[in-house]
Scaffold this motif. Structure first.
Motif, PDB file in Angstrom:
ATOM      1  N   LEU A 307       4.799  64.263  19.722  1.00  0.00           N
ATOM      2  CA  LEU A 307       4.272  63.017  19.936  1.00  0.00           C
ATOM      3  C   LEU A 307       5.041  61.790  19.378  1.00  0.00           C
ATOM      4  CD1 LEU A 307       1.154  62.516  20.295  1.00  0.00           C
ATOM      5  CD2 LEU A 307       0.979  62.151  17.860  1.00  0.00           C
ATOM      6  N   HIS A 311       3.523  56.235  19.129  1.00  0.00           N
ATOM      7  CA  HIS A 311       1.999  56.562  19.548  1.00  0.00           C
ATOM      8  C   HIS A 311       0.973  56.232  18.383  1.00  0.00           C
ATOM      9  CE1 HIS A 311      -1.420  59.058  20.749  1.00  0.00           C
ATOM     10  NE2 HIS A 311      -0.880  59.619  21.664  1.00  0.00           N
ATOM     11  N   LYS A 312       0.135  55.413  18.949  1.00  0.00           N
ATOM     12  CA  LYS A 312      -0.790  54.840  18.044  1.00  0.00           C
ATOM     13  C   LYS A 312      -1.661  55.433  17.285  1.00  0.00           C
ATOM     14  CE  LYS A 312      -4.389  53.744  21.783  1.00  0.00           C
ATOM     15  NZ  LYS A 312      -5.377  53.008  22.239  1.00  0.00           N
ATOM     16  N   ARG A 314      -0.686  58.652  15.966  1.00  0.00           N
ATOM     17  CA  ARG A 314       0.146  59.463  14.942  1.00  0.00           C
ATOM     18  C   ARG A 314      -0.159  59.237  13.728  1.00  0.00           C
ATOM     19  NH1 ARG A 314       3.643  59.139  12.236  1.00  0.00           N
ATOM     20  NH2 ARG A 314       4.439  57.310  13.042  1.00  0.00           N
TER      21      ARG A 314
END
Length: 405
Positions: A307, A311-312, A314
């Motif tokens: 990821l 990544h928004k 995570r």
């Protein structure tokens, strides 16, 4: 009243001597910590802080915590992200507020749909859940291959996701699907949703299906809640849940072993166990801290590979799916410490004492999971040993799966 100057000097000397006595006996130890801070060795500083906390060395602990606040970040590298949550646990332990913070993290859980979205992303980017569910389902399907009436008891059903694939597999069985009944233990409001979801799925695939909801904590479940019936082949599922039950080190009631003995009395055809391969149950604080650091470093590193750091979701995934557990392991003791993992060797001992015998997982299950891992990073590995399966990241085993009868 003002003191004569010599007495003031003596008081200052006494205070300085007292404070110095709180620092490491060996000045080299302090120098090592200072050097670790200067080169950004977060692991060493975390361990030094935990050691100070374990020794009740308040001056050293607070100094380390101050330094750590500038080294950790929930949006940084894996060790920085994990370090942020471990630091939160250390601060809570020192303030004796571990239980309060754990409950606070619980209360900050997002709405059910939002939380499910985080779990779903974690489910997709890391194979931990799929490994556990597929290995358990494989053992149940194999044990029930000739049965026409099947009852599965899931002692922590969650959202019921594990049973979607199994219902579909039974639907494709030559000669038609068996009658399936699932008893799910969990939260009442969630169980209503799970019931509707699985009933809709079963209807779509023309599988005779009934759902029995048990809305109470697993440690309070009694035989009469489970509606076990003659003529049904019984399977019991313990996926990522037994470590939440207190054992003999916490309570004379020992719900962990009591539940196993109760399940054995039901004469199940198969019982599946999936657990994190981590030793945090009865370990003293400092070894437990080191084990948590080792285990969750591997977890966070594996997420980092799959990821992207930008990544928004995570941060939300790590905060809501793992941080609370880390804080609980570090900050809490006694009945307030809910996360109490054990290694498979200890689980084997508990199952054997309850009267169970191993039900070795077949090579077909192992091959299926090896095929699954092709969709993930090559940092993951499967090991098959003594009838059990282990999933690891690099050189660290993270999850174990086995079955019993």
């Amino acid at each position: 009243m003002l003191q004569p100057l010599p007495e003031i000097a003596e008081s200052i000397d006494d205070a300085i001597c007292h404070e110095l006595s709180m620092w490491p006996d060996d000045a080299k130890d302090l120098l090592l910590i200072v050097e670790a801070i200067s080169r950004g060795d977060l692991k060493l500083v975390l361990v030094a802080c935990a050691k100070a906390v374990s020794e009740n060395n308040l001056l050293m602990a607070r100094w380390c915590m101050g330094e750590l606040r500038g080294m950790v970040s929930i949006s940084g590298e894996p060790i920085q992200r994990l370090g942020a949550y471990m630091l939160e646990g250390l601060v809570a332990r020192l303030a004796a507020s571990g239980s309060s913070i754990y409950k606070s993290l619980q209360s900050r859980e997002p709405e059910s749909y939002e939380f499910l979205s985080y779990v779903y992303v974690l489910h997709e980017v890391c194979p931990y859940f799929k490994f556990g569910y597929m290995s358990a389902n494989g053992a149940i399907a194999e044990a029930m291959k000739d049965e026409e009436r099947i009852h599965i008891i899931d002692f922590q059903i969650g959202q019921g996701s594990q049973w979607i694939a199994l219902i579909q597999a039974f639907a494709a069985r030559p000669g038609g699907a068996p009658n399936i009944r699932i008893t799910g233990v969990g939260d009442g409001s969630v169980l209503v949703t799970v019931k509707k979801r699985l009933e809709k799925l079963a209807k779509k695939f023309d599988v005779p299906f009934r759902f029995n909801a048990v809305s109470r904590p697993s440690c309070e479940v009694e035989v009469e809640n489970l509606d076990v019936r003659d003529g049904e082949a019984l399977g019991v599922n313990f996926a990522y849940m037994l470590h939440h039950l207190p054992d003999e080190s916490v309570s004379m009631e020992n719900h962990r072993d009591r539940l196993l003995r109760m399940v054995k009395s039901l004469s199940p055809k198969v019982v599946t166990l999936v657990e994190q391969e981590c030793n945090t149950n009865t370990s003293p604080f400092l070894p437990r801290f080191l084990e948590t650091l080792s285990y969750y470093t591997a977890m966070f590193e594996s997420i980092d590979v799959m990821l992207p750091r930008n990544h928004k979701e995570r941060i939300n995934i790590e905060q809501h799916c793992m941080a609370r557990d880390v804080v609980n392991i570090i900050a809490c003791e006694g009945a307030e410490r809910i996360e109490r993992h054990e290694l498979l060797g200890k689980w084997k001992s508990r199952f054997s004492m309850a009267g169970f015998e191993p039900y070795p997982l077949s090579s077909i299950i192992s091959a299926t999971i090896r095929a699954l891992l092709r969709d993930y990073s090559n940092g993951y590995a499967i090991e098959e040993r003594d009838g059990a399966l282990y999933l690891g990241w690099m050189d660290r085993i993270l999850v174990s799966s086995c079955a019993w009868k």
